[in-house]
Write a protein that holds these residues in place. Structure first.
Motif, PDB file in Angstrom:
ATOM      1  N   LYS A 111       0.740  -1.236  -0.025  1.00  0.00           N
ATOM      2  CA  LYS A 111      -0.096   0.082   0.049  1.00  0.00           C
ATOM      3  C   LYS A 111       0.781   1.363  -0.044  1.00  0.00           C
ATOM      4  O   LYS A 111       2.153   1.203   0.356  1.00  0.00           O
ATOM      5  N   GLU A 112       0.249   2.335  -0.414  1.00  0.00           N
ATOM      6  CA  GLU A 112       1.049   3.499  -0.744  1.00  0.00           C
ATOM      7  C   GLU A 112       1.669   4.115   0.694  1.00  0.00           C
ATOM      8  O   GLU A 112       2.776   4.515   0.701  1.00  0.00           O
ATOM      9  N   SER A 154       5.508   5.106   1.413  1.00  0.00           N
ATOM     10  CA  SER A 154       5.721   6.593   1.992  1.00  0.00           C
ATOM     11  C   SER A 154       6.603   6.501   3.331  1.00  0.00           C
ATOM     12  O   SER A 154       7.607   7.123   3.642  1.00  0.00           O
ATOM     13  N   ASN A 157       1.323  10.973   2.285  1.00  0.00           N
ATOM     14  CA  ASN A 157       1.447  10.362   0.830  1.00  0.00           C
ATOM     15  C   ASN A 157       2.891  10.283   0.159  1.00  0.00           C
ATOM     16  O   ASN A 157       3.729  11.496   0.466  1.00  0.00           O
TER      17      ASN A 157
END
Length: 855
Positions: free
Chosen positions: A434-435, A439, A693
């Motif tokens: 997942k992002e 990050s 993000n």
């Protein structure tokens, strides 16, 4: 058709759906005609009602036969009564008006001399009684509870349970009769009596549990007798004396002994005897042992008894029965918080369950494995999880990568191990990362020292040269190569996994060009690669390679991806402004939020500072100061600096930063929805970096131009993580000067929320403690999230929830602080979401019952 048998044969003989419909419609018409005749014979009515019941099972309309069922009840023939009661229970419910005609028949049959007729009436009353009927007939049920007939007493006990559910105030009438059921020697009566008492205690624990707590010695005596009794042909099941009664008694002990240390002390010896003497070689014994374990952990037992319970669950894991192992894993997960050391002893068996063929067992073993990770075993556990990741099903990979990343971040012994772990996970399942994982990993690297940055970049460079199919690996690798390409070139060639890796400007550009043209490259990968190539133009010394990069970028000016096309055009323009280009593409500074939190935590340990009640983010651009609303930043709706600041006015939060934009007024709903403040541990405390993000590391928004210098690059102040700030607020002490009584704000599905206001010394400020309680004795609550909003004129500070999972009888707290005009009334809107035994529940309530003068 004269009989039910011939009707069923005709329906089954139909070859098509149309033929079947024709048979059913013809017979239904004949039944209706027969009902309209005044002098219908009793035998014909009986046949018609039987056919109606068959039609009911086929899903046909049968409401026209309700009165005929009542006519059968009025007869003296037992077979007719039995059919009539069966028809009434199937064709009627408490909302039918015709049900009022049934009351007299039930009252008459409850006093019948035939016990089987009385049993039929009790069964019907329990199933279809309305509130009015229950109030009219409860006295008859109470009378039967005191009879000497054990067959009727057990039926009456179950009927009383249903009646007390339908009309809770009638439960008071069954307290004394329920007590008398425990003196009966008939096991059926005891079983039904236990069910009645347990049901009343579950539905009204505050009132009923103290009234039935005196039964604990009697129940313990029964359990002791069952555990020590020999072979009993009447009640023996696979060598266990009446396991049904044993499990019921144990569950009642769990309800009566919850939060009562004195009662738990009385139970200790008997629970240990049941747990030690019950044969666990068969499923019947396992059922009794499982209920004993649940009781041990459901009451405040001593540590030795809890360890015994964990060991029993460990033995369950060694059985071949999948249901038993699943129950053991599920229970171990619930008791992990109370006995972590005892559960750790069964770590090897739990890890073996990760390779089980049953997907439900693998899923439960995986959840338990995450809970087992701590500072001492993190390296072993993460290694096992990475091994499982190689062969895991697709449905597990995204969550598995995220949990590995969280565990590595929380318990990593040193930075390089953390880096190696994430890179290996990305090699195995980078496309499922997942992002927030990517990050957090990039944030880790850019906040580390130069040696770690070089080490990570070299590892990723070697990984990309061998595999570019994993999107997550490619994204972080490309970003770090673009950021630290100069450092990579300066270090030169290196050896990775016994392979010599050649590093040169040509090799780096060729690698990125290969990724850009690869069929595995998604739109996101192409966007990152274009950005990395542009960054390399100020990090490479060879003009030939810079020209090559310009040609590569120019070839993408006709890309179908609008984002790539727009960036390439902007980058080509930047080549004409070298001074601007060098400033824009400079290395990203490390986020200051980590350094600030580190200093704050160190000072907190030494006791040299006090945490502020509010934390504000401000930009440091010279001549401009703007307050940014923390909740807007958390929700991703940060409006940026206030324009008023640029004109010399003092910085004020924008109107959109109001928490629900006057939620109690007439403001548009779309302004309110992003402002709900969520401080649950799952979204704030457990993953402090998840809200960052990855695109923010080189740009201010996912779709903004990399050519424009981000605020962090031009001002020297990187964007702060809102979730880190909220996580830091979780332990902020709230000053208290006056305490009020808790006020109930919500109660549903076993979840109860009470709000207790605490007035502060500061005028215009008040603190509130939200107390969450799981009032059920069987339902487990998980994924608990509370979101709170206040009116436009007030401000809210919401702290972290102490626990997002509540076992039966457990509780949790969450603190909040409201500020506003002194003397104003506090109004809250609460949005509650949780899972009750896996069923997701979402509710919303408005609350304005706080005492006046709180602010």
């Amino acid at each position: 058709m004269t009989s039910l048998k011939s009707f069923i044969k005709a329906v089954r003989a139909s070859k098509t759906l149309a033929d079947e419909r024709a048979v059913i419609q013809k017979e239904s018409a004949a039944i209706r005609t027969s009902f309209r005749e005044e002098h219908t014979q009793q035998s014909v009515r009986r046949q018609n009602v039987a056919k109606l019941l068959y039609l009911f099972t086929l899903g046909e309309r049968t409401h026209f036969g309700q009165v005929e069922c009542l006519k059968l009840l009025a007869t003296t023939r037992f077979t007719d009564k039995r059919l009539g009661y069966l028809g009434a229970m199937l064709l009627l419910d408490e909302n039918q008006e015709v049900l009022t005609l049934l009351t007299n028949s039930l009252s008459r049959d409850l006093a019948h001399s035939n016990q089987y007729v009385v049993a039929l009436a009790l069964c019907a009353l329990a199933n279809i009684a309305s509130q009015e009927m229950a109030r009219d007939l409860y006295a008859d049920v109470e009378k039967i509870l005191g009879s000497t007939n054990p067959y009727l007493r057990k039926k009456a006990a179950l009927c009383a349970m249903r009646v007390s559910r339908r009309v809770p105030e009638l439960a008071e009438s069954f307290v004394e009769p329920a007590d008398s059921l425990f003196t009966d020697r008939n096991h059926g009566v005891l079983l039904c009596g236990v069910a009645l008492v347990r049901d009343m205690c579950e539905h009204d624990p505050d009132e009923m549990v103290p009234r039935f707590r005196h039964l604990i010695p009697t129940i313990l005596k029964m359990l002791k007798g069952l555990a020590a009794s020999g072979y009993s042909p009447e009640h023996d099941v696979a060598g266990i004396a009446d396991p049904f009664l044993q499990t019921r008694l144990l569950s009642l002990l769990r309800v009566l002994g919850a939060d009562d240390s004195e009662a738990a002390e009385q139970m200790g010896d008997v629970l240990a005897q049941v747990a030690s003497n019950t044969d666990g070689s068969k499923n019947v014994g396992n059922a009794v042992l499982y209920e004993a374990v649940r009781t041990i952990f459901g009451v405040p037992s001593d540590s030795g008894l809890r360890v015994l319970g964990v060991n029993i669950l460990g033995k369950f894991l060694g059985t071949r029965d999948n249901n038993t192992r699943y129950v053991a894993l599920n229970t171990l997960l619930r008791v992990m918080e109370t006995e972590p050391t005892a559960v750790q002893r069964h770590r090897g068996t739990i890890l073996e369950c990760l390779q089980d063929s049953d997907v439900s067992i693998r899923r439960r073993a995986l959840d338990l494995s995450f809970a087992l990770i701590n500072e001492q075993n993190v390296r072993v556990m993460v290694r096992e999880l990475l091994t499982f990741l190689e062969t895991a099903d697709t449905e597990f990979k995204a969550n598995l990568v995220s949990q590995i990343a969280v565990s590595a971040e929380r318990y990593a012994p040193y930075v390089r191990w953390h880096v190696d772990t994430i890179i290996r996970a990305l090699k195995l399942a980078g496309s499922y990362a997942k992002e927030n994982v990517l990050s957090a990993f990039i944030t880790l690297v850019i906040t580390s020292d130069a040696e770690t940055q070089l080490y990570t970049t070299q590892k990723l460079y070697a990984a990309l040269k061998s595999d570019i199919t994993q999107q997550g690996l490619t994204v972080v690798g490309v970003w770090l190569i673009g950021e630290y390409g100069q450092m990579l070139l300066k270090a030169g060639n290196f050896n990775e996994d016994d392979k010599d890796q050649t590093v040169s400007e040509t090799e780096i550009v060729s690698l990125l060009d290969t990724i850009l043209e690869s069929s595995y490259a998604t739109e996101i990968v192409r966007e990152y690669t274009v950005n990395a190539l542009m960054k390399l133009t100020i990090r490479l010394s060879s003009s030939a390679e810079i020209d090559r990069i310009r040609r590569i970028l120019d070839s993408k000016s006709q890309s179908l991806n609008i984002e790539v096309q727009q960036r390439v055009v902007e980058y080509n323009k930047l080549f004409g402004y070298d001074s601007v280009r060098k400033g824009v593409l400079e290395k990203m500074p490390p986020p200051e939020i980590r350094e600030e939190l580190g200093k704050r935590y160190e000072a907190e340990k030494k006791g040299k500072n006090k945490r502020h009640n509010t934390i504000k983010r401000t930009t440091t651009t010279p001549g401009a100061a703007a307050s940014v609303d923390l909740l807007l930043d958390l929700a991703g709706d940060d409006a940026g600096p206030n324009p008023a600041a640029n004109s010399g006015n003092s910085a004020q939060p924008s109107s959109s930063a109001d928490l629900l934009s006057d939620i109690f007024g007439s403001q548009p709903q779309q302004q309110a929805s992003p402002q709900l403040q969520d401080a649950s541990p799952s979204s704030v405390a457990s993953q402090p970096k998840s809200s960052q993000n990855i695109l923010d590391l080189f740009d201010s928004a996912p779709k903004s131009s990399p050519a424009q210098p981000p605020a962090t690059a031009t001002t020297g102040t990187p964007s702060q993580s809102a979730t880190d700030l909220l996580g830091g607020l979780g332990s902020t002490p709230i000053p208290q000067s006056e305490e009020y009584e808790p006020i109930q704000a919500y109660s549903n599905n076993g979840m109860s929320i009470h709000l207790q206001p605490l007035k502060n010394d500061t005028p215009g400020a008040a603190s509130v403690v939200a107390k969450f309680s799981n009032t059920s004795t069987t339902t487990n609550i998980s994924d608990l999230v509370l979101q709170v909003a206040v009116p436009k004129s007030q401000k809210l500070q919401l702290h972290g929830l102490s626990s997002s999972s509540l076992a039966p009888g457990a509780s949790a707290t969450q603190q909040m602080k409201v500020t506003g005009n002194p003397g104003a009334v506090i109004k809250l809107r609460l949005r509650i979401s949780y899972k009750a035994d896996g069923n997701e529940i979402k509710d919303q309530v408005d609350f304005n019952k706080f005492p006046t003068g709180l602010l």
